[in-house]
Design an enzyme around this catalytic site. Sequence first.
Site, PDB file in Angstrom:
ATOM      1  N   ARG A  67       0.856  -1.198   0.000  1.00 56.65           N
ATOM      2  CA  ARG A  67       0.000   0.000   0.000  1.00 56.65           C
ATOM      3  C   ARG A  67       0.890   1.246   0.000  1.00 56.65           C
ATOM      4  O   ARG A  67       1.690   1.447   0.897  1.00 56.65           O
ATOM      5  CB  ARG A  67      -0.908   0.007   1.221  1.00 56.65           C
ATOM      6  CG  ARG A  67      -1.788   1.227   1.283  1.00 56.65           C
ATOM      7  CD  ARG A  67      -2.614   1.264   2.537  1.00 56.65           C
ATOM      8  NE  ARG A  67      -3.764   0.373   2.458  1.00 56.65           N
ATOM      9  CZ  ARG A  67      -4.533   0.079   3.515  1.00 56.65           C
ATOM     10  NH1 ARG A  67      -4.255   0.574   4.701  1.00 56.65           N
ATOM     11  NH2 ARG A  67      -5.569  -0.719   3.366  1.00 56.65           N
ATOM     12  N   ARG A 187      -4.346   3.295  17.281  1.00 53.04           N
ATOM     13  CA  ARG A 187      -5.062   2.694  16.149  1.00 53.04           C
ATOM     14  C   ARG A 187      -4.778   3.543  14.916  1.00 53.04           C
ATOM     15  O   ARG A 187      -4.034   4.520  14.981  1.00 53.04           O
ATOM     16  CB  ARG A 187      -6.570   2.687  16.489  1.00 53.04           C
ATOM     17  CG  ARG A 187      -7.430   1.630  15.819  1.00 53.04           C
ATOM     18  CD  ARG A 187      -7.068   0.232  16.209  1.00 53.04           C
ATOM     19  NE  ARG A 187      -8.121  -0.714  15.861  1.00 53.04           N
ATOM     20  CZ  ARG A 187      -8.284  -1.281  14.668  1.00 53.04           C
ATOM     21  NH1 ARG A 187      -7.499  -0.973  13.672  1.00 53.04           N
ATOM     22  NH2 ARG A 187      -9.261  -2.163  14.472  1.00 53.04           N
ATOM     23  N   LYS A 188      -5.431   3.213  13.792  1.00 53.97           N
ATOM     24  CA  LYS A 188      -5.229   4.020  12.584  1.00 53.97           C
ATOM     25  C   LYS A 188      -5.742   5.449  12.782  1.00 53.97           C
ATOM     26  O   LYS A 188      -6.536   5.717  13.691  1.00 53.97           O
ATOM     27  CB  LYS A 188      -5.924   3.369  11.397  1.00 53.97           C
ATOM     28  CG  LYS A 188      -7.432   3.462  11.452  1.00 53.97           C
ATOM     29  CD  LYS A 188      -8.135   2.572  10.432  1.00 53.97           C
ATOM     30  CE  LYS A 188      -7.935   2.999   9.008  1.00 53.97           C
ATOM     31  NZ  LYS A 188      -8.968   2.316   8.127  1.00 53.97           N
ATOM     32  N   GLY A 442     -16.861  -5.496   1.336  1.00 50.77           N
ATOM     33  CA  GLY A 442     -16.963  -6.939   1.523  1.00 50.77           C
ATOM     34  C   GLY A 442     -17.163  -7.409   2.949  1.00 50.77           C
ATOM     35  O   GLY A 442     -17.397  -8.595   3.191  1.00 50.77           O
ATOM     36  N   CYS A 447     -14.417  -0.430   4.215  1.00 44.03           N
ATOM     37  CA  CYS A 447     -13.399   0.265   3.421  1.00 44.03           C
ATOM     38  C   CYS A 447     -13.997   0.909   2.174  1.00 44.03           C
ATOM     39  O   CYS A 447     -13.483   1.895   1.664  1.00 44.03           O
ATOM     40  CB  CYS A 447     -12.314  -0.719   3.003  1.00 44.03           C
ATOM     41  SG  CYS A 447     -11.582  -1.601   4.382  1.00 44.03           S
ATOM     42  N   GLY A 448     -15.074   0.336   1.657  1.00 39.90           N
ATOM     43  CA  GLY A 448     -15.729   0.884   0.461  1.00 39.90           C
ATOM     44  C   GLY A 448     -16.737   1.971   0.786  1.00 39.90           C
ATOM     45  O   GLY A 448     -17.453   2.428  -0.095  1.00 39.90           O
TER      46      GLY A 448
END
Length: 522
Positions: A67, A187-188, A442, A447-448
Site C-alpha cells: 500500500r 489505532r489508525k 466486503g 473500506c468501500g
Amino acid sequence: MTQAVKKQKLNKVEQAKAKKHPLLLKQELEHFAQIGWEAMDEFERDFGLKWLGFFHRPVTPGKFMMRMRIPNGILTSTQMRVLADIVQRYCQGAGFQDQGNADITTRQNLQLRGIRIEDIADIINILAQAGLTCVQSGMDNVRNITGSPVAGIDANELIDTRGLCRILQDTITNNGEGNLELSDLPRKFNIAVAGGRDNSVHAEINDLGLLPAYKNGTLGFNIIVGGYFAPNQYVSAIPLDAWIPPEDVVALTLAMMMVYRENGPRENRQKCRMMHLINQWGIEKFRAEVEQRFGKPLATAAEKDEIDWEKRDHIGVYPQKQTGLNYVGLHVPVGRLYANEMFELARMAEVYGNGEIRLTVEQNLIIPHIPDTRLSAFLAEPLLKERFTIEPGILNRGLVSCTGNEFCGFAIIETKNRALAIVKELEQELILTQPVRIHWTGCPNSCGQPQVADIGFIGTKTRKDDRTVEAVDIWMGGKVGKDAHLGKEVMKRVACEDLKSVVRDLLVEHFGAKIKEEALVG
Ligand code: SRM
Ligand code: SF4
C-alpha cells in the site's frame, strides 16, 4: 510510556509493539528474504510488516500487497511508470491471469499486489529513488492524506491542498524514512484536507478533517474530529469548534496526534479510535488538551465553512483555471489497473499533459494540463475508448468497491467483479436519468464507504434453500459534499443472487429509473 497508557491492560498488538517497534523490521528484510515467508514470526509477517507498507495476503499465501502513500493522490508520469514496472517485474502470481495488478483505493491511493518477501528490500529502494514511499500505510499509523483532486487547477478552489498534504506526510513519515514517534498510535488515523467548495474528500469520515472557511476575512480551516468506520460503529466527525490558518495545519495535526498517542485507549482494539477518547473526555476537554499541546489558544470555528457545493465526481472534460488548459477525469472500473495500462497512462500524461496523474477517492483518475489544441487527440486515444471512458454508464460512473474476497482475508463476499456484473445488467435493463452512487464493501470494516453512498452494500452471509450464501446488508441515503451525512441500513441479509432485482426496484422507486420495454418482455 505515559501514565494513561501504563494504567491500561494492553491489547496483543500493543504488547507486541512494546517488545519491538515494527518499523525496525526494515533492518531484518534481508534475513526474512533468506528464511522465506513461511519461517517468519507470524505477528511480524502478518501485522508488523504493515508498518513498512507490506500486507501479507493469506488469500494468496506468500504474496504481499504493497500500500503506497500518495499525498493528495498526485503522481508524476515517472512515478507511475516505476509502479507499473514493479507490477510487471515483481507482482507475479496474484490477480487476473497471474499478472499482478494495482488498485486505486478509496483514499486516493494505490495498492500493488503479488509481491514476494525476497523483493521487498529492492522495491523499497526503487520507490525511494522515485521519491515514493509506502511506509506507515497500515496498522497504527496515519493513512494516505487525502486532498482536493483538482487542487491548483480548479478556478473555484479556496485553498490549494497539495503542499499541505505533502508536508504533513513528510513530517509524519520522517520524509519516508519512518517516524518511530508518530507510528505508535493506539489505532489508525485518517486525515483529509478539503480545498474546494464541495468537500471532495469526505472529510466527515476522517479522524481529522480540515474544511476551508473564512474567519474575519482570512481563509483557513474549520476542524472536525473523530469520524470513523469500524464494524457496527459508523460515526461522522464532530466540530472541534476551532479554526486555524493554513500555516498552523502541521502544528495542530501533530498536537492532536500526540494527545491521541499519549491518552488514547489501547485495550480493546475495537474501541481504540480517537472518537473513543473524545467520548471518554467530552469534546471540551479534548479541545483543551489539544490546545495545550498546540501551545497557544485555538480560535473558535469560523461561523460557516465554505462547503457550499454539491460534490463533483470530476469525470469528463473540464477547463482549468489556467487559460487554454483542461483536466480530464477518466473512469476506472472499480479502480483496477494493470501494468500495461499504467504505462499507457504515464505516456498519455506526458504526451498530452505535463506528466501529472491524479487519483480520486472514487477510485478514478484525472489527467490535467491538456491544452485545448491537444484535447481531441487525447480523447481519441484507444485506452479511453476501450477501458477508461469519460462517458461511463450512469451506474458505473458512481460505482466504488473495496477489495473483497479476491485478496482480502476479512472479506465475507466477492465484491469488485460482482459490482461490475450487476451494474452492467441493470444498465441494460433500465433507463436511468439521475446519478446514483453505489458503494460495495466486503465486510463491516467498510473500506468501500457504503454509508456515504446513495445505495451501499455491506457483505454478509445468509441462509437460502438450506445453503449458506453470500449476501449484503443494504444502506441508503448517504450524502457527500454539502450537508454530508451518513446513510441508514434499510434491508438485512439480501442474498447476492437476488440482489439485482432488489436494486432494480430501489432504483425505480427512489431514483426515477424506468424499466426498458424489452426487459419487461424478456
Ligand atoms: Fe480498509 C482494514 C482495504 C479504506 C476501514 N482495509 C483493511 C485491510 C488492510 C485488511 C487486511 O489487512 O486485509 C484491507 C486490505 C485489503 C486488500 O488486500 O486490499 C483494507 N481499506 C482498504 C482499501 C484498499 C479499500 C479499497 O478498495 O479502496 C482502502 C485503502 C485506503 C488507503 O489507501 O489507505 C481502505 N478502510 C478504508 C476506509 C475508507 C476511508 O479511509 O475513507 C475505511 C473506513 C474509514 C475508517 O477507517 O475510519 C477502512 N479497513 C478499515 C478497517 C476498520 C477500522 C477500524 O477502526 O475498525 C479495517 C480493519 C482494521 O483496521 O482492523 C481495515
Ligand atoms: Fe477487506 Fe472488509 Fe476492507 Fe473490503 S471492507 S477491503 S473485505 S477489510
